[in-house]
Design an enzyme around this catalytic site. Structure first.
Site, PDB file in Angstrom:
ATOM      1  CB  ILE A   6       8.286  -2.540   7.043  1.00  0.00           C
ATOM      2  CG1 ILE A   6       9.236  -3.411   6.203  1.00  0.00           C
ATOM      3  CG2 ILE A   6       8.789  -2.384   8.469  1.00  0.00           C
ATOM      4  CD1 ILE A   6      10.641  -2.848   6.102  1.00  0.00           C
ATOM      5  CG  ASP A  74       0.246   0.980   5.611  1.00  0.00           C
ATOM      6  OD1 ASP A  74       0.164   2.225   5.517  1.00  0.00           O
ATOM      7  OD2 ASP A  74       0.015   0.363   6.677  1.00  0.00           O
TER       8      ASP A  74
END
Length: 204
Positions: A6, A74
């Site tokens: 996300i 990430d």
């Protein structure tokens, strides 16, 4: 297993070897009732995910030796994917992360390619031009469009080469294929973050 990365603008879903790049509302509508393991850098999207889905966050399981406090999950997952190398995520921002000896060695955060373009366009309408992303950075150009293109690409290439050294070069992100095309033997793969997630989950 379905995985999700996300980001600030999109939710990237990994299922059966393919990656879908979706708006948050679309991802929640399509996968909200399924079990999805996710990492997240957006507190606003996380609120909707927690409220509207059965998804399970695994961000805390993604640990990278040598990572600094506040490093995006990430980027940590990306750096876990293939071992030593220079990792590039070419998205809204351009992140360069070096992994050496199995540890995070540092990196840099640059504007993304289109952020450079918008910045130049904001200076003058004369500079509101689509860059020639295939320009040869070894030749000093003449002409506004060519020089604008050179001014974006050449410094990015130089910084990547400087940080890379002799390490392999791994590239992901929406502009990843373009950035990878500037280098011999660069390896583009839009599943790298998910590979790192899977390794982190297997090791816990």
């Amino acid at each position: 297993m379905i995985l999700a990365d996300i980001g600030n603008r999109h939710i990237h879903i990994y299922e059966e070897g393919r990656v879908l790049h979706l708006e948050p509302e679309e991802a929640i509508e399509l996968f909200g009732e399924r079990i999805v393991h996710y990492i997240c850098v957006s507190p606003w999207v996380r609120e909707a995910v927690v409220r509207e889905t059965y998804w399970r966050e695994v961000s805390e399981r993604v640990t990278l030796p040598g990572a600094y406090e506040g490093m995006g999950v990430d980027r940590r997952a990306l750096c876990l994917s293939r071992g030593d190398g220079l990792y590039i995520d070419a998205g809204s921002a351009l992140t360069l992360d070096r992994v050496e000896g199995g540890r995070y060695a540092g990196g840099a955060i640059l504007p993304g390619l289109h952020a450079y373009r918008k910045a130049l366009a904001a200076i003058s309408p004369v500079l509101d031009l689509e860059p020639d992303w295939g320009i040869d950075p070894k030749r000093l150009p003449k002409g506004t469009r060519e020089q604008l293109s050179y001014g974006i690409i050449a410094p990015i290439r130089h910084e990547i080469e400087h940080l890379r050294g002799d390490l392999p070069l791994y590239v992901t992100g929406g502009d990843g294929p373009l950035v990878a095309s500037w280098f011999d033997e660069a390896r583009y793969d839009d599943t790298l973050v998910f590979e790192g997630m899977m390794k982190a989950m297997e090791n816990r």
